[in-house]
Scaffold this motif. Structure first.
Motif: not given
Length: 186
Positions: A21-30, A109-123
């Motif tokens: 259900e929690k997983y679906l909540e995030t997808l439903n908001s997209c 090809s779907r764009s506009g994904s609502c789940v954003h991924q962040v990657h640490l490149v350098m610190a």
């Protein structure tokens, strides 16, 4: 098996339902799902469909073992309401994104994904100097460090830096060209 053990096993099915259900909540908001998200939802949906038969046999055993089956019937009803609601929502999310359930092939090809991924490149970090210094000076040092880091990474996109408003305002009042009342000196 005793009733207590069966109820503990049932709790794991309830936990899986809550996770889905929690997983679906995030997808439903997209607004739109990416092909990766659609594929993942299809896989999760097929796995989730398998859970019901296992839950049903376990719940039947609990109802037969229990001295007060009415409480267990209510538990079944609550679980089934949530389960079928989650199944309907998952299928509705797939239909909204023009995807047949469990097809495995996204809609292209779907764009506009609502789940954003962040990657640490350098610190990079720097320790404050031993010699006492002002907060604005430390912020300036941090901004310089960030600017050099962005330059080193050769980032082509716009990069925004944020500073403390309080320090920024305090600095504004102390600059020689601006007086205490905020008017420029001539």
């Amino acid at each position: 098996m005793d009733l207590k053990t069966l109820i503990k096993q049932r709790a794991s099915f309830k936990a899986k339902l809550t996770q889905f259900e929690k997983y679906l909540e995030t997808l439903n908001s997209c607004a739109n799902l990416s092909s990766l998200q659609i594929g993942e939802l299809n896989i999760r949906l097929s796995k989730f469909e398998e859970i019901y038969s296992e839950y049903d046999s376990l719940q039947t055993e609990i109802e037969q073992t229990s001295e007060i089956p009415n409480e267990q019937f209510q538990d079944r009803e609550a679980f089934e309401t949530k389960y079928f609601g989650a199944m309907a929502l998952a299928r509705e999310v797939l239909a909204r994104n023009d995807c047949p359930a469990r097809s495995g092939s996204g809609s292209g090809s779907r764009s506009g994904s609502c789940v954003h991924q962040v990657h640490l490149v350098m610190a990079k970090s720097r320790v404050a100097p031993i010699k006492p210094t002002t907060v604005p000076r430390l912020e300036l040092s941090g901004s310089l460090l960030a600017a050099r880091l962005v330059e080193k990474l050769k980032i082509s996109q716009r990069v925004y830096f944020r500073t403390s408003k309080a320090t920024e305002m305090e600095q504004r009042w102390r600059t020689p060209e601006i007086g205490r009342n905020g008017a420029r000196k001539r």
